[in-house]
Design an enzyme around this catalytic site. Structure first.
Site, PDB file in Angstrom:
ATOM      1  N   GLY A   1       2.517   2.090  13.608  1.00  0.00           N
ATOM      2  CA  GLY A   1       3.425   0.976  14.247  1.00  0.00           C
ATOM      3  C   GLY A   1       3.438   0.386  14.667  1.00  0.00           C
ATOM      4  O   GLY A   1       3.145  -0.975  15.233  1.00  0.00           O
TER       5      GLY A   1
ATOM      6  N   GLU B   1      10.100   0.338  10.692  1.00  0.00           N
ATOM      7  CA  GLU B   1      10.343   1.167  10.595  1.00  0.00           C
ATOM      8  C   GLU B   1      10.126   2.951  11.243  1.00  0.00           C
ATOM      9  O   GLU B   1       9.161   3.209  10.130  1.00  0.00           O
ATOM     10  CB  GLU B   1      11.509   0.988   9.418  1.00  0.00           C
ATOM     11  CG  GLU B   1      12.529   1.286   8.780  1.00  0.00           C
ATOM     12  CD  GLU B   1      12.690   3.387   8.882  1.00  0.00           C
ATOM     13  OE1 GLU B   1      13.115   3.962   9.309  1.00  0.00           O
ATOM     14  OE2 GLU B   1      12.989   3.440   7.079  1.00  0.00           O
TER      15      GLU B   1
ATOM     16  N   GLY C   1       6.533   4.250   8.789  1.00  0.00           N
ATOM     17  CA  GLY C   1       5.670   5.584   9.282  1.00  0.00           C
ATOM     18  C   GLY C   1       5.910   6.067  10.086  1.00  0.00           C
ATOM     19  O   GLY C   1       6.978   5.393  10.844  1.00  0.00           O
ATOM     20  N   SER C   2       5.187   6.432  11.508  1.00  0.00           N
ATOM     21  CA  SER C   2       4.682   6.916  12.567  1.00  0.00           C
ATOM     22  C   SER C   2       5.137   5.892  13.740  1.00  0.00           C
ATOM     23  O   SER C   2       4.426   4.257  13.000  1.00  0.00           O
ATOM     24  CB  SER C   2       3.883   7.694  12.461  1.00  0.00           C
ATOM     25  OG  SER C   2       2.586   7.151  12.606  1.00  0.00           O
ATOM     26  N   THR C   3       5.731   5.645  14.348  1.00  0.00           N
ATOM     27  CA  THR C   3       5.346   4.676  16.064  1.00  0.00           C
ATOM     28  C   THR C   3       4.340   4.594  16.853  1.00  0.00           C
ATOM     29  O   THR C   3       3.754   3.460  16.416  1.00  0.00           O
ATOM     30  CB  THR C   3       6.454   5.405  16.988  1.00  0.00           C
ATOM     31  OG1 THR C   3       8.396   6.270  16.458  1.00  0.00           O
ATOM     32  CG2 THR C   3       6.379   4.425  18.357  1.00  0.00           C
ATOM     33  N   GLU C   4       3.073   5.790  15.802  1.00  0.00           N
ATOM     34  CA  GLU C   4       2.166   5.538  16.380  1.00  0.00           C
ATOM     35  C   GLU C   4       1.291   4.861  16.162  1.00  0.00           C
ATOM     36  O   GLU C   4       0.866   3.288  16.589  1.00  0.00           O
ATOM     37  CB  GLU C   4       1.408   7.419  16.466  1.00  0.00           C
ATOM     38  CG  GLU C   4       0.464   7.402  16.866  1.00  0.00           C
ATOM     39  CD  GLU C   4      -0.804   8.126  16.637  1.00  0.00           C
ATOM     40  OE1 GLU C   4       0.349   9.253  16.069  1.00  0.00           O
ATOM     41  OE2 GLU C   4      -2.230   8.423  16.761  1.00  0.00           O
TER      42      GLU C   4
ATOM     43  N   LYS D   1       0.663  -1.456  -0.098  1.00  0.00           N
ATOM     44  CA  LYS D   1      -0.355   0.174  -0.062  1.00  0.00           C
ATOM     45  C   LYS D   1       1.462   1.358   0.019  1.00  0.00           C
ATOM     46  O   LYS D   1       1.408   1.704   0.914  1.00  0.00           O
ATOM     47  CB  LYS D   1      -1.583   0.033   0.752  1.00  0.00           C
ATOM     48  CG  LYS D   1      -1.729   0.808   1.328  1.00  0.00           C
ATOM     49  CD  LYS D   1      -2.710   1.814   3.026  1.00  0.00           C
ATOM     50  CE  LYS D   1      -1.813   3.073   2.942  1.00  0.00           C
ATOM     51  NZ  LYS D   1      -1.879   4.271   2.424  1.00  0.00           N
TER      52      LYS D   1
ATOM     53  N   CYS E   1      13.262   9.679   8.777  1.00  0.00           N
ATOM     54  CA  CYS E   1      13.214   9.654  10.229  1.00  0.00           C
ATOM     55  C   CYS E   1      14.779   9.179  10.971  1.00  0.00           C
ATOM     56  O   CYS E   1      14.204   9.650  12.338  1.00  0.00           O
ATOM     57  CB  CYS E   1      12.712   8.153   9.832  1.00  0.00           C
ATOM     58  SG  CYS E   1      13.137   7.299   8.409  1.00  0.00           S
TER      59      CYS E   1
ATOM     60  N   GLU F   1       9.237  13.954  17.959  1.00  0.00           N
ATOM     61  CA  GLU F   1      10.146  13.907  16.825  1.00  0.00           C
ATOM     62  C   GLU F   1       9.444  15.512  15.629  1.00  0.00           C
ATOM     63  O   GLU F   1       7.950  15.199  15.800  1.00  0.00           O
ATOM     64  CB  GLU F   1       9.410  12.930  15.863  1.00  0.00           C
ATOM     65  CG  GLU F   1      10.139  12.354  14.396  1.00  0.00           C
ATOM     66  CD  GLU F   1      10.220  11.340  13.783  1.00  0.00           C
ATOM     67  OE1 GLU F   1       9.038  10.701  13.232  1.00  0.00           O
ATOM     68  OE2 GLU F   1      10.305  11.087  12.817  1.00  0.00           O
TER      69      GLU F   1
HETATM   70  P1  NAP Z   1       1.748   7.033   9.321  1.00  0.00           P
HETATM   71  O1  NAP Z   1       0.562   7.405   9.322  1.00  0.00           O
HETATM   72  O2  NAP Z   1       2.603   5.813  10.050  1.00  0.00           O
HETATM   73  O3  NAP Z   1       1.836   6.430   7.361  1.00  0.00           O
HETATM   74  C1  NAP Z   1       2.244   5.504   6.982  1.00  0.00           C
HETATM   75  C2  NAP Z   1       1.770   4.950   6.283  1.00  0.00           C
HETATM   76  O4  NAP Z   1       1.088   4.009   7.433  1.00  0.00           O
HETATM   77  C3  NAP Z   1       1.150   4.956   5.390  1.00  0.00           C
HETATM   78  O5  NAP Z   1       0.882   4.562   4.028  1.00  0.00           O
HETATM   79  C4  NAP Z   1      -0.575   5.519   5.962  1.00  0.00           C
HETATM   80  O6  NAP Z   1      -1.301   5.566   5.479  1.00  0.00           O
HETATM   81  C5  NAP Z   1      -0.066   4.043   6.215  1.00  0.00           C
HETATM   82  N1  NAP Z   1      -1.196   3.677   7.711  1.00  0.00           N
HETATM   83  C6  NAP Z   1      -1.946   5.056   8.723  1.00  0.00           C
HETATM   84  N2  NAP Z   1      -2.680   4.935   9.819  1.00  0.00           N
HETATM   85  C7  NAP Z   1      -3.142   2.737   9.482  1.00  0.00           C
HETATM   86  C8  NAP Z   1      -3.007   1.849  10.074  1.00  0.00           C
HETATM   87  N3  NAP Z   1      -4.289   2.058  11.644  1.00  0.00           N
HETATM   88  N4  NAP Z   1      -3.269   0.791   9.958  1.00  0.00           N
HETATM   89  C9  NAP Z   1      -2.482   0.721   8.799  1.00  0.00           C
HETATM   90  N5  NAP Z   1      -2.011   1.685   8.245  1.00  0.00           N
HETATM   91  C10 NAP Z   1      -2.141   2.621   8.485  1.00  0.00           C
HETATM   92  O7  NAP Z   1       2.217   8.823   8.967  1.00  0.00           O
HETATM   93  P2  NAP Z   1       1.946   9.796   8.228  1.00  0.00           P
HETATM   94  O8  NAP Z   1       0.202  10.173   8.956  1.00  0.00           O
HETATM   95  O9  NAP Z   1       2.136   9.997   7.007  1.00  0.00           O
HETATM   96  O10 NAP Z   1       3.325  10.955   8.979  1.00  0.00           O
HETATM   97  C11 NAP Z   1       3.246  10.915  10.586  1.00  0.00           C
HETATM   98  C12 NAP Z   1       4.517  11.089  11.225  1.00  0.00           C
HETATM   99  O11 NAP Z   1       5.047  10.237  10.646  1.00  0.00           O
HETATM  100  C13 NAP Z   1       5.574  12.344  10.783  1.00  0.00           C
HETATM  101  O12 NAP Z   1       5.571  13.170  11.013  1.00  0.00           O
HETATM  102  C14 NAP Z   1       6.826  11.690  11.375  1.00  0.00           C
HETATM  103  O13 NAP Z   1       7.071  11.788  12.608  1.00  0.00           O
HETATM  104  C15 NAP Z   1       6.012  10.438  10.928  1.00  0.00           C
HETATM  105  N6  NAP Z   1       6.846   9.297   9.594  1.00  0.00           N
HETATM  106  C16 NAP Z   1       7.773   8.893  10.129  1.00  0.00           C
HETATM  107  C17 NAP Z   1       8.568   7.914   9.031  1.00  0.00           C
HETATM  108  C18 NAP Z   1       9.701   7.080   8.452  1.00  0.00           C
HETATM  109  O14 NAP Z   1      10.493   6.987   7.320  1.00  0.00           O
HETATM  110  N7  NAP Z   1       9.472   6.697   9.725  1.00  0.00           N
HETATM  111  C19 NAP Z   1       7.440   8.636   7.161  1.00  0.00           C
HETATM  112  C20 NAP Z   1       6.792   9.446   6.990  1.00  0.00           C
HETATM  113  C21 NAP Z   1       5.784   9.961   8.296  1.00  0.00           C
HETATM  114  P3  NAP Z   1      -1.977   6.992   4.943  1.00  0.00           P
HETATM  115  O15 NAP Z   1      -1.339   7.292   3.388  1.00  0.00           O
HETATM  116  O16 NAP Z   1      -3.569   7.157   4.336  1.00  0.00           O
HETATM  117  O17 NAP Z   1      -1.377   7.901   5.588  1.00  0.00           O
END
Ligand code: NAP
Ligand code: MG
Length: 503
Positions: free
Chosen positions: A257, A274, A252-255, A199, A308, A405
């Site tokens: 994750g 990650e 993605g986010s720790t939350e 996805k 990240c 972060e």
């Molecule tokens: P995110 O919500 O963790 O999104 C990452 C991926 O997970 C996206 O494809 C997202 O879909 C998907 N996702 C969201 N909720 C999910 C769920 N309940 N179950 C399964 N998949 C789900 O991150 P974000 O909202 O894009 O960014 C928020 C914060 O995450 C940033 O501010 C940053 O702190 C952190 N982040 C970290 C990294 C990294 O490389 N470690 C990268 C991006 C962000 P959607 O496309 O619909 O959101």
């Protein structure tokens, strides 16, 4: 400083790609979502809608997982030789370079990153990642074991291990490096013989959909890779929880994750994560400042701080503190901020309104909590999601900007006296453990500090160097498992022991 050069002229193929409503790849076919719905893809430099992608949901996830399951159990991917698999994966890398400009334009348009960076870094690294992984296909072998079974005297055994693909893999990726994160995950999963449902991030689906076309052109069989688009809650969550998925790989986010880990615990799927970071970057008095200052600036401002592993907490020894802060602030003030498609842009917009609001909220909290700004601190212009590269001083350990972060171009600068236990306590005083850096001319000090920084990667006298051969991942709440290097195969292979009684 803002840019004003003419934007790169979009290739006809790119215009056509964004001009029609996109489809997603399931079982080798290009399909719309079963609901018929699309979501809007936005150019973060202008806030304007530039394309539409299918809003995949549970029914689409089910179809994609079923295709991946069929492809795993009876499709050709598991039956072709490792060498043939390797050639197809190598070809993906070749084709990424063939479509380098197209991919770079899509990335700059959709994510906002400078096209110069997308061309030289994102696209090239993605191609190299596939080609590095292609080489492993023929080398993922087991071992012959020397048994000493004490309770069957006189009987001999021949025992060996096999390394077998874990099965159908769900991969969920973020928006900060849309193409490269897809490559980091798809390359090793395919090299292992797994089949995949990926996805893409809702904010940045375009380059991943182009990559799906490339994979077909390279000869990846139907169903072996399925690339879907949709929202986290309605598409990502059912994918991560699907009973036929053997393993989830998430960035993605720790939350989120933690949500993934919880969902996977129902049937004990394998999970790698990650996640976020708040990485310490340490500059000692004896550092070569000609290296340390631009490198520390790059550590935070690269990809607009949307990394990240961004070096977001700078610790500077008191003898060089003023010079380093002044140097990084000057780089920040002189950075050319503009649209990704401006070839002179050094820093583009943040990816979305949500991220813009989030980073702006952190800047406001810094002001409210009494921080000072050596550079930046506000938005740039009045349209798009541009935030000025920002250097924060007068930092206290209780400030939100220091603790959390930010995921934007914002660094805190903290002064320290001695490179002692207290420095390492501060450096390690975070729930995260992804990256870190140290700058010094004293090599023994550098290695001693590197050993004590509790993170998955430490850079010495450099930062943000990534290579397909170098494992990447997090200690603590920055994640589980490693991407890249040979270590990544622990994510996608099961080890089977086979024991033969020889009599
Ligand atoms: P995110 O919500 O963790 O999104 C990452 C991926 O997970 C996206 O494809 C997202 O879909 C998907 N996702 C969201 N909720 C999910 C769920 N309940 N179950 C399964 N998949 C789900 O991150 P974000 O909202 O894009 O960014 C928020 C914060 O995450 C940033 O501010 C940053 O702190 C952190 N982040 C970290 C990294 C990294 O490389 N470690 C990268 C991006 C962000 P959607 O496309 O619909 O959101
Ligand atoms: Mg976008």
């Amino acid at each position: 400083m803002t840019t004003d050069a003419p934007l790169v002229e979009l290739l006809p193929n790119v215009k056509a790609f964004i001009g029609e409503k996109r489809k997603m790849l399931i079982d080798g076919k290009w399909v719309t979502a079963k609901s018929g719905e699309f979501f809007e893809v936005v150019n973060p430099a202008t806030g304007e809608v530039i394309a539409h992608a299918p809003s995949g949901g549970k029914a689409d996830v089910d179809a994609a997982v079923a295709a991946a399951k069929r492809a795993f159990e009876s499709g050709p991917w598991g039956k072709i030789t490792p060498a043939e698999r390797g050639k197809i994966i190598w070809r993906i890398g070749d084709l990424i370079m063939k479509y380098q400009e197209e991919l770079a334009q899509l990335e700059a348009l959709d994510n906002g990153k400078p096209i110069s960076v997308a061309r030289a870094a994102d696209v090239v690294l993605a191609a190299e990642l596939f080609q590095y992984m292609a080489g492993w296909c023929t080398k993922l072998d087991g071992r012959v074991l020397n048994l000493s079974v004490p309770y069957t005297p006189g009987v001999e055994y021949h025992a060996y291990t096999r390394r077998e693909p874990v099965g159908v893999v769900a991969q969920i990726i973020p928006w900060n490096f849309p193409l490269l994160m897809a490559a980091w995950k798809l390359g090793p999963a395919l090299a292992s013989g797994c089949t995949v449902v990926m996805k893409l991030a809702e904010e940045t689906p375009l380059s991943g959909l182009k990559l799906a076309e490339i994979m077909q052109e390279a000869g990846v069989p139907d169903g072996a890779v399925n690339i879907i688009t949709g929202f986290g809650e309605t598409c990502g969550a059912p994918l991560a929880a699907h009973p036929d998925v053997a393993k989830v790989a998430f960035t993605g986010s720790t939350e989120v994750g933690k949500l993934i880990a919880r969902a996977a615990s129902n049937d004990l799927k394998k999970v790698t994560l990650e996640l976020g970071g708040k990485s310490p970057n340490i500059i000692l008095n004896d550092a070569d400042l000609n290296i340390a200052i631009p490198s520390a600036a790059n550590a935070i401002f690269f990809n607009h701080g949307q990394c990240c592993c961004a070096g977001s907490r700078l610790f500077i020894q008191e003898g060089v503190y003023d010079e380093v802060v002044a140097g990084i602030a000057e780089i920040a003030r002189n950075m050319k901020v503009g649209p990704g498609l401006d070839p002179t842009t050094e820093m583009g917009p943040l990816v979305s309104q949500v991220q813009f609001d989030r980073v702006s909220g952190f800047l406001k909290s810094g002001i409210d909590q009494g921080a000072s700004f050596a550079a930046g601190g506000a938005r740039v212009g009045d349209k798009g999601y541009f935030v000025a590269p920002t250097v924060i001083t007068n930092v206290r350990e209780d400030m939100k900007v220091y603790q959390e972060e930010i995921f934007g171009p914002v660094v805190t600068a903290t002064r320290f006296k001695d490179a002692d236990d207290e420095l390492l306590r501060m450096a390690n005083d975070t729930i995260y453990g992804l990256g870190g850096g140290v700058y010094t001319r004293d090599i023994s000090k550098a290695h001693k500090i590197a050993a004590r920084i509790r993170t998955g990667t430490v850079w010495i006298n450099t930062y943000n160097i990534f290579d397909a051969s170098m494992p990447f991942g997090g200690f603590k709440q920055s994640g589980w498992g490693r991407e890249m290097g040979v270590e990544v195969f622990n994510n996608y292979l099961e080890t089977k022991s086979v024991c033969v009684g020889l009599g």
